[in-house]
Design an enzyme around this catalytic site. Structure first.
Site, PDB file in Angstrom:
ATOM      1  N   ARG A  42     -10.117 -27.481 -45.120  1.00  0.00           N
ATOM      2  CA  ARG A  42      -8.984 -28.449 -46.405  1.00  0.00           C
ATOM      3  C   ARG A  42      -9.305 -29.040 -47.365  1.00  0.00           C
ATOM      4  O   ARG A  42      -8.835 -29.006 -48.387  1.00  0.00           O
ATOM      5  CB  ARG A  42      -8.454 -29.203 -45.184  1.00  0.00           C
ATOM      6  CG  ARG A  42      -7.782 -29.358 -43.700  1.00  0.00           C
ATOM      7  CD  ARG A  42      -7.694 -30.291 -42.836  1.00  0.00           C
ATOM      8  NE  ARG A  42      -8.528 -30.894 -42.365  1.00  0.00           N
ATOM      9  CZ  ARG A  42      -8.895 -30.589 -40.875  1.00  0.00           C
ATOM     10  NH1 ARG A  42      -8.001 -29.811 -40.302  1.00  0.00           N
ATOM     11  NH2 ARG A  42     -10.565 -31.320 -40.475  1.00  0.00           N
ATOM     12  N   GLU A  44     -21.635 -33.418 -32.551  1.00  0.00           N
ATOM     13  CA  GLU A  44     -21.332 -34.687 -31.108  1.00  0.00           C
ATOM     14  C   GLU A  44     -22.509 -34.229 -30.554  1.00  0.00           C
ATOM     15  O   GLU A  44     -23.475 -34.188 -30.183  1.00  0.00           O
ATOM     16  CB  GLU A  44     -20.141 -34.824 -31.242  1.00  0.00           C
ATOM     17  CG  GLU A  44     -20.101 -36.235 -29.628  1.00  0.00           C
ATOM     18  CD  GLU A  44     -18.951 -36.564 -29.511  1.00  0.00           C
ATOM     19  OE1 GLU A  44     -18.201 -36.030 -29.987  1.00  0.00           O
ATOM     20  OE2 GLU A  44     -18.983 -37.561 -28.504  1.00  0.00           O
TER      21      GLU A  44
HETATM   22  P1  AMP Z   1     -18.282 -35.842 -40.131  1.00  0.00           P
HETATM   23  O1  AMP Z   1     -19.324 -34.949 -40.312  1.00  0.00           O
HETATM   24  O2  AMP Z   1     -18.291 -36.196 -38.816  1.00  0.00           O
HETATM   25  O3  AMP Z   1     -18.201 -36.461 -41.476  1.00  0.00           O
HETATM   26  O4  AMP Z   1     -16.946 -35.241 -40.135  1.00  0.00           O
HETATM   27  C1  AMP Z   1     -16.256 -34.642 -41.190  1.00  0.00           C
HETATM   28  C2  AMP Z   1     -15.257 -33.373 -41.294  1.00  0.00           C
HETATM   29  O5  AMP Z   1     -15.239 -33.066 -39.771  1.00  0.00           O
HETATM   30  C3  AMP Z   1     -14.580 -32.757 -42.112  1.00  0.00           C
HETATM   31  O6  AMP Z   1     -14.628 -31.671 -42.567  1.00  0.00           O
HETATM   32  C4  AMP Z   1     -12.921 -33.521 -41.349  1.00  0.00           C
HETATM   33  O7  AMP Z   1     -11.869 -32.320 -41.359  1.00  0.00           O
HETATM   34  C5  AMP Z   1     -13.034 -33.555 -40.102  1.00  0.00           C
HETATM   35  N1  AMP Z   1     -13.127 -34.321 -39.465  1.00  0.00           N
HETATM   36  C6  AMP Z   1     -13.879 -35.087 -38.488  1.00  0.00           C
HETATM   37  N2  AMP Z   1     -13.220 -36.380 -38.136  1.00  0.00           N
HETATM   38  C7  AMP Z   1     -11.598 -36.295 -38.050  1.00  0.00           C
HETATM   39  C8  AMP Z   1     -10.806 -36.643 -37.617  1.00  0.00           C
HETATM   40  N3  AMP Z   1     -10.718 -38.318 -36.838  1.00  0.00           N
HETATM   41  N4  AMP Z   1      -9.591 -36.441 -37.913  1.00  0.00           N
HETATM   42  C9  AMP Z   1      -9.472 -35.198 -38.432  1.00  0.00           C
HETATM   43  N5  AMP Z   1     -10.255 -34.374 -38.841  1.00  0.00           N
HETATM   44  C10 AMP Z   1     -11.679 -35.090 -38.965  1.00  0.00           C
END
Ligand code: AMP
Length: 176
Positions: free
Chosen positions: A59, A96
């Site tokens: 995205r 995770e």
């Molecule tokens: P993070 O590395 O935990 O900051 O996760 C960010 C990435 O995971 C981004 O590319 C988001 O598109 C996706 N992502 C993580 N959590 C969500 C969520 N609750 N809803 C949509 N996309 C998420």
């Protein structure tokens, strides 16, 4: 016009139980919403010199391409492992369960170039942190990181701040 927050669809328990998935396809599909999101994501950087936007798959490509066009700069893709055709450097980050790797072309940016990181959402910040490491390992300077959505309770924007990267986001959702 609907607010940007109203244009984001929330899907409970996707892709697994307990996750509230913030789906931006409903915002991207709305002409006014998409235009407003791009304008607002780009706004703080309009008067700063920026050489390229680095968009995170997938995205971050949609948003990053439009923001690069608006700022009059280049676009650099940061992709999941094995997708880029030329020589790459990779960076591991934690999920995770287990680890994943994102990559950038080794010649994507020249040392000293000023780069803006773009993705749709920051949660734990692990993905954006890995992108930042790739840019810094390539000799780039990070101007900032811009997102539609911040999930502040997951600490991603604080994590980036600890690396001296300022986050800009348009909408926050409490919880996860
Ligand atoms: P993070 O590395 O935990 O900051 O996760 C960010 C990435 O995971 C981004 O590319 C988001 O598109 C996706 N992502 C993580 N959590 C969500 C969520 N609750 N809803 C949509 N996309 C998420």
């Amino acid at each position: 016009m609907n607010s940007l927050k109203d244009l984001i669809r929330t899907i409970p328990d996707y892709p697994k139980r307990g996750i509230m998935f913030r789906d931006v396809t409903t915002l991207l599909g709305d002409a006014q919403g998409f235009k407003a999101a791009i304008a607002q994501m780009a706004e703080p950087y309009r008067t700063q010199p920026i050489d390229a936007v680095a968009g995170i798959e997938a995205r971050g490509f949609i948003l990053g391409g439009a923001i690069a066009d608006r700022l009059g700069c280049g676009f650099i893709p940061i992709r999941k492992k094995g997708k880029l055709p030329w020589k790459t450097i990779g960076q591991e980050y934690s999920l995770e369960y287990g680890v994943d790797v994102i990559e950038i072309h080794e010649d994507a940016l020249a040392p000293g170039q000023r780069i803006l990181i773009v993705d749709d959402l920051i949660a734990t910040g692990g993905t954006a942190e890995a992108a930042a490491k790739l840019i810094r390992r390539s000799g780039g300077t990070i101007v900032g990181a811009t997102f539609i959505i911040d999930l502040p309770d997951l600490g991603g924007s604080k994590l980036l701040k600890s690396h001296d990267i300022a986050c800009h986001s348009l909408v926050a959702f409490e919880g996860h």
